[in-house]
Scaffold this motif. Structure first.
Motif, PDB file in Angstrom:
ATOM      1  N   PRO A  78       0.873  -1.127  -0.098  1.00 42.14           N
ATOM      2  CA  PRO A  78      -0.004   0.187  -0.034  1.00 42.14           C
ATOM      3  C   PRO A  78       0.991   1.307   0.142  1.00 42.14           C
ATOM      4  CG  PRO A  78      -0.137  -0.999   2.236  1.00 42.14           C
ATOM      5  CD  PRO A  78       0.476  -2.179   0.955  1.00 42.14           C
ATOM      6  N   GLU A  79       1.897   1.128   0.548  1.00 44.63           N
ATOM      7  CA  GLU A  79       2.793   2.429   0.688  1.00 44.63           C
ATOM      8  C   GLU A  79       3.523   2.716  -0.800  1.00 44.63           C
ATOM      9  OE1 GLU A  79       5.517   5.762   1.780  1.00 44.63           O
ATOM     10  OE2 GLU A  79       3.582   4.839   2.364  1.00 44.63           O
ATOM     11  N   GLY A  80       3.722   1.790  -1.537  1.00 45.48           N
ATOM     12  CA  GLY A  80       4.175   1.813  -2.956  1.00 45.48           C
ATOM     13  C   GLY A  80       3.418   2.357  -3.974  1.00 45.48           C
ATOM     14  N   VAL A  81       1.914   2.147  -3.723  1.00 41.48           N
ATOM     15  CA  VAL A  81       0.914   2.379  -4.531  1.00 41.48           C
ATOM     16  C   VAL A  81       0.632   3.757  -4.038  1.00 41.48           C
ATOM     17  CG1 VAL A  81      -1.466   2.003  -5.070  1.00 41.48           C
ATOM     18  CG2 VAL A  81       0.048   0.004  -4.888  1.00 41.48           C
ATOM     19  N   ARG A  82       0.626   4.067  -2.686  1.00 37.72           N
ATOM     20  CA  ARG A  82       0.432   5.628  -2.555  1.00 37.72           C
ATOM     21  C   ARG A  82       1.329   6.326  -3.182  1.00 37.72           C
ATOM     22  NH1 ARG A  82       2.752   9.184  -0.113  1.00 37.72           N
ATOM     23  NH2 ARG A  82       4.538   7.905   0.377  1.00 37.72           N
ATOM     24  N   ALA A  83       2.638   6.176  -3.087  1.00 36.31           N
ATOM     25  CA  ALA A  83       3.600   7.299  -3.449  1.00 36.31           C
ATOM     26  C   ALA A  83       3.634   7.331  -4.996  1.00 36.31           C
ATOM     27  CB  ALA A  83       5.049   6.282  -3.158  1.00 36.31           C
ATOM     28  N   LEU A  84       3.473   6.105  -5.747  1.00 33.29           N
ATOM     29  CA  LEU A  84       3.369   6.128  -7.123  1.00 33.29           C
ATOM     30  C   LEU A  84       2.106   6.513  -7.752  1.00 33.29           C
ATOM     31  CD1 LEU A  84       5.496   5.643  -9.535  1.00 33.29           C
ATOM     32  CD2 LEU A  84       4.366   3.112  -9.486  1.00 33.29           C
ATOM     33  N   LEU A  85       1.141   6.037  -7.228  1.00 32.82           N
ATOM     34  CA  LEU A  85      -0.204   6.224  -8.046  1.00 32.82           C
ATOM     35  C   LEU A  85      -1.304   7.088  -7.340  1.00 32.82           C
ATOM     36  CD1 LEU A  85      -0.388   2.477  -9.455  1.00 32.82           C
ATOM     37  CD2 LEU A  85       0.149   4.800 -10.687  1.00 32.82           C
ATOM     38  N   VAL A  86      -1.019   7.308  -6.124  1.00 31.05           N
ATOM     39  CA  VAL A  86      -2.178   8.050  -5.192  1.00 31.05           C
ATOM     40  C   VAL A  86      -1.899   9.489  -5.001  1.00 31.05           C
ATOM     41  CG1 VAL A  86      -3.661   8.043  -3.353  1.00 31.05           C
ATOM     42  CG2 VAL A  86      -3.128   5.908  -4.540  1.00 31.05           C
ATOM     43  N   ASP A  87      -0.822   9.398  -3.953  1.00 24.62           N
ATOM     44  CA  ASP A  87      -0.264  10.760  -3.760  1.00 24.62           C
ATOM     45  C   ASP A  87       0.665  11.444  -4.667  1.00 24.62           C
ATOM     46  OD1 ASP A  87      -1.830  10.689  -1.431  1.00 24.62           O
ATOM     47  OD2 ASP A  87      -0.115  10.208  -0.158  1.00 24.62           O
ATOM     48  N   LYS A  88       1.492  10.270  -5.626  1.00 29.01           N
ATOM     49  CA  LYS A  88       2.280  10.653  -6.441  1.00 29.01           C
ATOM     50  C   LYS A  88       3.502  11.335  -6.244  1.00 29.01           C
ATOM     51  CE  LYS A  88      -1.322  10.029  -9.903  1.00 29.01           C
ATOM     52  NZ  LYS A  88      -1.916  10.660 -11.190  1.00 29.01           N
ATOM     53  N   ASP A  89       3.996  11.385  -4.918  1.00 26.84           N
ATOM     54  CA  ASP A  89       5.124  12.082  -4.496  1.00 26.84           C
ATOM     55  C   ASP A  89       6.430  11.566  -4.880  1.00 26.84           C
ATOM     56  OD1 ASP A  89       5.389   9.917  -2.534  1.00 26.84           O
ATOM     57  OD2 ASP A  89       4.320  11.124  -0.952  1.00 26.84           O
ATOM     58  N   ARG A  90       5.972  10.032  -5.230  1.00 21.23           N
ATOM     59  CA  ARG A  90       7.491   9.438  -5.743  1.00 21.23           C
ATOM     60  C   ARG A  90       8.435   9.313  -4.614  1.00 21.23           C
ATOM     61  NH1 ARG A  90       7.354   7.417 -10.876  1.00 21.23           N
ATOM     62  NH2 ARG A  90       5.728   8.528 -12.279  1.00 21.23           N
ATOM     63  N   ASN A  91       8.054   8.892  -3.380  1.00 26.42           N
ATOM     64  CA  ASN A  91       8.780   8.898  -2.378  1.00 26.42           C
ATOM     65  C   ASN A  91       8.376   7.828  -1.107  1.00 26.42           C
ATOM     66  OD1 ASN A  91      11.135   9.570  -0.257  1.00 26.42           O
ATOM     67  ND2 ASN A  91       9.672  11.079   0.805  1.00 26.42           N
ATOM     68  N   PRO A  92       8.332   6.573  -1.760  1.00 27.10           N
ATOM     69  CA  PRO A  92       7.870   5.779  -0.756  1.00 27.10           C
ATOM     70  C   PRO A  92       8.917   5.403   0.559  1.00 27.10           C
ATOM     71  CG  PRO A  92       8.963   4.710  -2.559  1.00 27.10           C
ATOM     72  CD  PRO A  92       8.888   6.174  -2.768  1.00 27.10           C
ATOM     73  N   ARG A  93       8.041   5.300   1.536  1.00 26.56           N
ATOM     74  CA  ARG A  93       8.807   4.971   2.839  1.00 26.56           C
ATOM     75  C   ARG A  93       8.655   3.435   3.065  1.00 26.56           C
ATOM     76  NH1 ARG A  93       5.875   9.961   3.346  1.00 26.56           N
ATOM     77  NH2 ARG A  93       4.348   8.946   4.108  1.00 26.56           N
ATOM     78  N   TRP A  94       9.705   2.719   2.652  1.00 24.73           N
ATOM     79  CA  TRP A  94       9.840   1.573   2.669  1.00 24.73           C
ATOM     80  C   TRP A  94      10.303   0.967   4.150  1.00 24.73           C
ATOM     81  CZ3 TRP A  94       7.358   0.193  -1.550  1.00 24.73           C
ATOM     82  CH2 TRP A  94       7.688   0.942  -2.765  1.00 24.73           C
ATOM     83  N   ASP A  95       9.539  -0.056   4.613  1.00 20.66           N
ATOM     84  CA  ASP A  95       9.902  -0.710   5.940  1.00 20.66           C
ATOM     85  C   ASP A  95      10.077  -2.034   5.841  1.00 20.66           C
ATOM     86  OD1 ASP A  95      10.250  -0.743   8.507  1.00 20.66           O
ATOM     87  OD2 ASP A  95       8.146  -0.922   9.283  1.00 20.66           O
ATOM     88  N   PRO A  96      11.172  -2.860   6.036  1.00 20.10           N
ATOM     89  CA  PRO A  96      12.348  -2.103   6.494  1.00 20.10           C
ATOM     90  C   PRO A  96      12.932  -1.247   5.097  1.00 20.10           C
ATOM     91  CG  PRO A  96      12.366  -4.537   6.667  1.00 20.10           C
ATOM     92  CD  PRO A  96      11.151  -4.403   5.987  1.00 20.10           C
ATOM     93  N   PRO A  97      13.846  -0.461   5.598  1.00 23.95           N
ATOM     94  CA  PRO A  97      14.514   0.629   4.692  1.00 23.95           C
ATOM     95  C   PRO A  97      15.389   0.273   3.925  1.00 23.95           C
ATOM     96  CG  PRO A  97      15.198   1.109   6.813  1.00 23.95           C
ATOM     97  CD  PRO A  97      14.300  -0.096   6.733  1.00 23.95           C
ATOM     98  N   SER A  98      16.049  -0.918   4.066  1.00 25.83           N
ATOM     99  CA  SER A  98      17.218  -1.358   3.220  1.00 25.83           C
ATOM    100  C   SER A  98      17.257  -2.891   3.000  1.00 25.83           C
ATOM    101  CB  SER A  98      18.585  -0.793   3.707  1.00 25.83           C
ATOM    102  OG  SER A  98      18.870  -1.578   4.963  1.00 25.83           O
TER     103      SER A  98
END
Length: 373
Positions: free
Chosen positions: A326-346
């Protein structure tokens, strides 16, 4: 334009037979695959399979830009937000029904032609790859970029990525690298390159075929007809990016970890837009997805098609109930900020236990819904 999500036609052909034609009808969304589309198309395929008058089926997309750009992940995102971390009946039903449709195409008892024009990504590739006759046009843009939204190459990606030459499938799955028409022919995702301006002529030619009652003979008739158009389209074939970079792909995928593959790509000394895009996608994608994709590829080599879809349903449910999808879809297609906050981050922070969980039955899926395939 007709407002129905799928346009269904039956065209008269020679010898008293008919051709079933189904058109994905959502050109504004690049024919993104919705649950109503799926629930309309699969019963229609079943009816055509049983109808002795139907000799051949064609599946294509409306508009000039795409066959199908993927699944309707935005609707899934909104459903997930209603119960984050828990069961999401809409999303889980979507994946189950989508995989049933894909399986029906893979196992369809009659010749089925999919016209892969323009954008063919994600769920669109799931529709294309299982057909008996797979056509791409010179404008094809094909990819499995799920790592960018915290997913993985599903819709039988476990199956078809493992059947590409060498370790090309692993590279494409991890990097979401875009393929052109020549790439799809080389990797086995498509059978014919036919220029887009010949589509109507192809459909007319299908109506002139002397179809028979034997599906196997009809597959041959369709192959011969399509080859004629493919031969006339040879001049439109682009250079294959995959073939041109085969040595690089081999060297990069010699590494047996995501970190090793990423470091090898980072160390690539050339100036190449295709490689740069692949490297950037892997580097920016979900670290959890990257590790799961590597394990998906390794564990999937000897699975049957049914086992593939059963495993992928479980993996997709895990994604729906997790953080990164859901975070990836939010960042790319919903809010479109292209800044997903992955967890874990690395990649280093992704535990073996988290990766392993994607290959264990999710709660409620101890009896897999696709076990009846």
């Amino acid at each position: 334009m007709n407002e129905t999500p799928i346009i269904i036609e039956e065209r008269t052909a020679a010898g008293g037979h008919r051709i079933g034609v189904a058109t994905l009808n959502a050109p504004r969304s690049l024919n993104a695959l919705t649950l109503p589309m799926i629930e309309r198309l699969r019963p229609q395929l079943e009816a055509w399979a049983e109808d002795p008058g139907i000799a051949c089926v064609v599946l294509m997309g409306a508009g000039e830009k795409a066959f199908c750009a993927g699944g309707d992940v935005v609707s899934m995102y909104h459903a997930i937000r209603e119960n984050p971390g828990g069961p999401v009946p809409f999303a889980e039903r979507f994946f189950e029904q989508e995989y049933r449709l894909d399986y029906a195409i893979h196992t369809f008892p009659k010749p089925i032609l999919v016209w892969g024009h323009g954008v063919v990504m994600g769920g669109g590739l799931g529709l294309l790859v299982g057909a008996s006759h797979r056509v791409v046009t010179e404008h094809a843009k094909v990819a499995m970029p799920e790592i960018t939204i915290g997913l993985y190459p599903d819709v039988a990606g476990t199956w078809f990525l493992n059947r590409m030459p060498g370790r090309i499938g692993l590279f494409l799955g991890l990097t979401g690298a875009r393929m052109n028409a020549a790439d799809t022919l080389y990797t086995g995702l498509a059978d014919y390159l036919i220029t887009a301006d010949r589509r109507d002529a192809v459909l007319s030619a299908l109506a002139d075929i002397a179809w028979e009652d034997d599906p196997e003979l009809n597959r041959g008739h369709l192959s011969v007809a399509l080859r004629r158009f493919a031969d006339a389209s040879r001049a439109a074939r682009p250079a294959s990016n995959v073939l041109r970079h085969l040595d690089l792909i081999d060297h990069v995928t010699d590494h047996h970890s995501v970190r090793g593959i990423l470091d090898a790509l980072e160390g690539y000394a050339g100036e190449d837009d295709w490689v740069d895009a692949a490297r950037a996608t892997l580097a920016a994608g979900s670290p959890t997805s990257a590790r799961v994709i590597l394990e998906q590829y390794r564990r999937g080599r000897h699975l049957s098609l049914k086992e593939v879809f059963m495993r992928e349903l479980n993996m997709s449910v895990r994604c729906v109930r997790g953080h990164d999808y859901p975070e990836g879809v939010r960042a790319l297609l919903v809010d479109k900020d292209r800044n997903p906050r992955w967890d874990p981050p690395s990649v280093e922070a992704v535990s073996d236990e988290l990766v392993e969980s994607f290959f264990l039955p999710a709660e409620g899926l101890e009896e897999n819904p696709l076990r009846d395939l």
